[in-house]
Design a protein around this motif. Structure first.
Motif, PDB file in Angstrom:
ATOM      1  N   LYS A  21       0.769  -5.468 -16.140  1.00 52.04           N
ATOM      2  CA  LYS A  21      -0.532  -5.848 -16.659  1.00 52.04           C
ATOM      3  C   LYS A  21      -1.498  -4.821 -16.757  1.00 52.04           C
ATOM      4  O   LYS A  21      -2.445  -4.824 -17.496  1.00 52.04           O
ATOM      5  CB  LYS A  21      -0.859  -7.215 -15.751  1.00 52.04           C
ATOM      6  N   ARG A  22      -1.373  -3.763 -15.812  1.00 50.42           N
ATOM      7  CA  ARG A  22      -2.078  -2.546 -15.868  1.00 50.42           C
ATOM      8  C   ARG A  22      -1.154  -1.444 -15.719  1.00 50.42           C
ATOM      9  O   ARG A  22      -0.195  -1.405 -14.822  1.00 50.42           O
ATOM     10  CB  ARG A  22      -3.166  -2.600 -14.579  1.00 50.42           C
ATOM     11  N   ASP A  23      -1.591  -0.356 -16.243  1.00 51.42           N
ATOM     12  CA  ASP A  23      -0.743   0.902 -16.410  1.00 51.42           C
ATOM     13  C   ASP A  23      -1.345   1.936 -16.833  1.00 51.42           C
ATOM     14  O   ASP A  23      -2.498   1.954 -17.056  1.00 51.42           O
ATOM     15  CB  ASP A  23       0.549   0.671 -17.169  1.00 51.42           C
ATOM     16  N   ALA A  24      -1.005   3.136 -16.599  1.00 49.10           N
ATOM     17  CA  ALA A  24      -1.658   4.342 -16.857  1.00 49.10           C
ATOM     18  C   ALA A  24      -1.736   4.494 -18.432  1.00 49.10           C
ATOM     19  O   ALA A  24      -0.796   3.808 -19.049  1.00 49.10           O
ATOM     20  CB  ALA A  24      -0.720   5.435 -16.367  1.00 49.10           C
ATOM     21  N   TRP A  25      -2.832   5.102 -18.819  1.00 51.44           N
ATOM     22  CA  TRP A  25      -3.117   5.251 -20.216  1.00 51.44           C
ATOM     23  C   TRP A  25      -1.692   5.843 -21.020  1.00 51.44           C
ATOM     24  O   TRP A  25      -1.465   5.709 -22.068  1.00 51.44           O
ATOM     25  CB  TRP A  25      -4.433   5.598 -20.585  1.00 51.44           C
ATOM     26  N   TRP A  26      -1.170   6.914 -20.555  1.00 53.51           N
ATOM     27  CA  TRP A  26      -0.270   7.595 -21.043  1.00 53.51           C
ATOM     28  C   TRP A  26       0.872   6.724 -21.282  1.00 53.51           C
ATOM     29  O   TRP A  26       1.566   6.655 -22.300  1.00 53.51           O
ATOM     30  CB  TRP A  26       0.227   8.655 -20.127  1.00 53.51           C
ATOM     31  N   THR A  27       1.275   6.069 -20.336  1.00 45.45           N
ATOM     32  CA  THR A  27       2.367   4.964 -20.415  1.00 45.45           C
ATOM     33  C   THR A  27       1.994   3.826 -21.637  1.00 45.45           C
ATOM     34  O   THR A  27       2.862   3.590 -22.420  1.00 45.45           O
ATOM     35  CB  THR A  27       2.505   4.145 -19.052  1.00 45.45           C
ATOM     36  N   ILE A 255      -4.961  -1.011 -19.595  1.00 46.57           N
ATOM     37  CA  ILE A 255      -5.146   0.525 -19.093  1.00 46.57           C
ATOM     38  C   ILE A 255      -5.844   0.435 -17.831  1.00 46.57           C
ATOM     39  O   ILE A 255      -6.909  -0.091 -17.617  1.00 46.57           O
ATOM     40  CB  ILE A 255      -5.874   1.512 -20.107  1.00 46.57           C
ATOM     41  N   ARG A 256      -5.225   0.974 -16.971  1.00 49.48           N
ATOM     42  CA  ARG A 256      -6.080   0.819 -15.607  1.00 49.48           C
ATOM     43  C   ARG A 256      -7.146   2.073 -15.524  1.00 49.48           C
ATOM     44  O   ARG A 256      -7.148   2.929 -16.219  1.00 49.48           O
ATOM     45  CB  ARG A 256      -5.125   1.032 -14.383  1.00 49.48           C
ATOM     46  N   PRO A 257      -8.294   1.709 -14.475  1.00 52.50           N
ATOM     47  CA  PRO A 257      -9.178   2.629 -14.495  1.00 52.50           C
ATOM     48  C   PRO A 257      -8.938   3.783 -13.680  1.00 52.50           C
ATOM     49  O   PRO A 257      -9.800   4.878 -14.034  1.00 52.50           O
ATOM     50  CB  PRO A 257     -10.361   1.854 -13.584  1.00 52.50           C
ATOM     51  N   HIS A 258      -7.952   4.054 -13.072  1.00 52.85           N
ATOM     52  CA  HIS A 258      -7.540   5.373 -12.511  1.00 52.85           C
ATOM     53  C   HIS A 258      -6.856   6.231 -13.510  1.00 52.85           C
ATOM     54  O   HIS A 258      -5.787   6.184 -13.752  1.00 52.85           O
ATOM     55  CB  HIS A 258      -6.590   4.905 -11.352  1.00 52.85           C
ATOM     56  N   LEU A 259      -7.887   6.853 -14.443  1.00 49.76           N
ATOM     57  CA  LEU A 259      -7.547   7.309 -15.585  1.00 49.76           C
ATOM     58  C   LEU A 259      -6.708   8.706 -15.303  1.00 49.76           C
ATOM     59  O   LEU A 259      -5.880   9.203 -16.299  1.00 49.76           O
ATOM     60  CB  LEU A 259      -8.640   7.630 -16.302  1.00 49.76           C
ATOM     61  N   VAL A 260      -6.611   9.380 -14.245  1.00 49.68           N
ATOM     62  CA  VAL A 260      -5.925  10.604 -13.829  1.00 49.68           C
ATOM     63  C   VAL A 260      -4.948  10.278 -12.571  1.00 49.68           C
ATOM     64  O   VAL A 260      -5.695  10.684 -11.416  1.00 49.68           O
ATOM     65  CB  VAL A 260      -6.639  11.848 -13.718  1.00 49.68           C
ATOM     66  N   SER A 261      -3.972   9.542 -12.660  1.00 51.61           N
ATOM     67  CA  SER A 261      -3.113   9.615 -11.777  1.00 51.61           C
ATOM     68  C   SER A 261      -1.821  10.444 -11.570  1.00 51.61           C
ATOM     69  O   SER A 261      -1.932  11.549 -12.214  1.00 51.61           O
ATOM     70  CB  SER A 261      -2.740   8.121 -11.526  1.00 51.61           C
ATOM     71  N   GLY A 262      -0.765   9.842 -10.761  1.00 54.68           N
ATOM     72  CA  GLY A 262       0.208  10.987 -10.827  1.00 54.68           C
ATOM     73  C   GLY A 262       1.073  11.273 -12.127  1.00 54.68           C
ATOM     74  O   GLY A 262       1.379  12.275 -12.227  1.00 54.68           O
ATOM     75  N   ILE A 263       0.798  10.141 -12.963  1.00 58.10           N
ATOM     76  CA  ILE A 263       1.660  10.326 -14.262  1.00 58.10           C
ATOM     77  C   ILE A 263       0.821  11.248 -15.099  1.00 58.10           C
ATOM     78  O   ILE A 263       1.563  12.052 -15.570  1.00 58.10           O
ATOM     79  CB  ILE A 263       1.471   8.706 -14.651  1.00 58.10           C
TER      80      ILE A 263
END
Length: 324
Positions: A21-27, A255-263
């Protein structure tokens, strides 16, 4: 000729089952459009297991590391492409597990450990290749920094999850005690409500609920207690009201708000940097961005603990008031 499985649903249903339901924008933008159709075809036409895909992703990651170690820009581009394919495979194992019901605790552990080894191997190989190419010792420190930041990200994520889980558990326990003493409303968390309905307007919905309760009280009606909503992000939202609007917009597109995560950090170092032949610059920028977002999450957690304390104190005040 191998028979095609008929119990695998159409692509739209596979997306609903397998995509988070929420994922990294790159994914969401660069991986899911490829990974989800591939998972459906694998489930229909092969007997491949999620753990086999995990191994495939890991081995491709090692191939990418070997290409990075060669140092030259042409090999950097090849390594970046292979790394992205490796990451697509890394996303496919979980999707296949959800679609076919083949997930396991060991598979989740294997996926996590292989991810960390892949990042470490690619970081060392990439920076070793650039050190051999330029002779600059800075790349040795960059290798350590990449491994350290990747480790920090996942340790911090795990610890924050544990703290949030503990806070929610204590609140639920305290409310269960209150319900045993008196017929109290059920409990829900504002964070869960917003996750299920990202377009919700907190102030408007809360106001309407309070108005409806006032009307029922004026009529003398015995209303069924509505769920008590606990908002452990209230102070953060009050300080940063624009966050909720941005969050709602992003969640509409998963897209989750954490725009710069480990991914995104990995993609900046292992894909964008090599493709642009700017490993140093991309690594520094990616490192700064992930630190900024991690600090923001820690600050958000700090404010959340204050909301937690106020919520627990409110239970005590309610108990004293009722006793009086």
């Amino acid at each position: 000729m191998r028979l095609v499985r008929r119990d695998i649903p159409d692509l739209a249903e596979v997306r609903r089952i397998t995509e988070k339901k929420r994922d990294a924008w790159w994914t969401v933008l660069l991986v899911d459009p490829v990974a989800t159709p591939l998972v459906r075809q694998l489930a229909m036409r092969t007997r491949v297991t999620p753990n086999q895909i995990t191994w495939g992703a890991f081995l491709l990651g090692l191939v990418s590391a070997a290409l990075f170690a060669l140092g030259d820009w042409r090999w950097l581009v090849a390594g970046a492409v292979v790394y992205h394919v490796s990451f697509i495979f890394d996303c496919m194992d979980g999707k296949l597990a959800r679609l076919t019901g083949q997930g396991s605790v060991f598979g989740a552990w294997l996926d996590f450990v292989f991810d960390r080894i892949r990042v470490a191997a690619c970081a060392v190989a990439l920076m070793a290749g650039q050190y051999g190419r330029s002779g600059e010792e800075l790349y040795i420190w960059l290798a350590l920094a990449v491994v350290g930041l990747d480790t920090l990200r996942y340790i911090n994520s795990l610890e924050i999850f544990k703290i949030r889980h503990t806070m929610r558990k204590q609140i639920k326990s305290r409310l269960r005690e209150a319900r045993r003493a008196e017929n109290q409303a059920e409990l829900t968390f504002m964070e869960d409500l917003l996750r299920d309905n990202p377009a919700a307007d907190i102030e408007q919905d809360t106001g309407e609920a309070e108005a409806a309760a006032g009307v029922e009280a004026a009529r003398g009606a015995t209303a069924v207690p509505s769920p008590r909503v606990v908002d452990l992000q209230r102070e953060f939202r009050l300080r940063f009201p624009v966050y909720l609007r941005v969050r709602s917009l992003l969640l509409r597109y998963r897209i989750r708000p954490h725009l710069v995560s480990g991914i995104e950090f990995q993609m900046g170092v292992f894909i964008i940097g090599p493709l642009l032949d700017a490993v140093l610059e991309a690594t520094v920028v990616s490192g700064v961005l992930i630190l900024v977002f991690e600090l923001a999450i820690i600050y958000k957690l700090l404010l959340s603990t204050r909301d937690f304390t106020r919520t627990m104190n409110s239970f005590e005040r309610d108990a004293v008031t009722k006793a009086a």
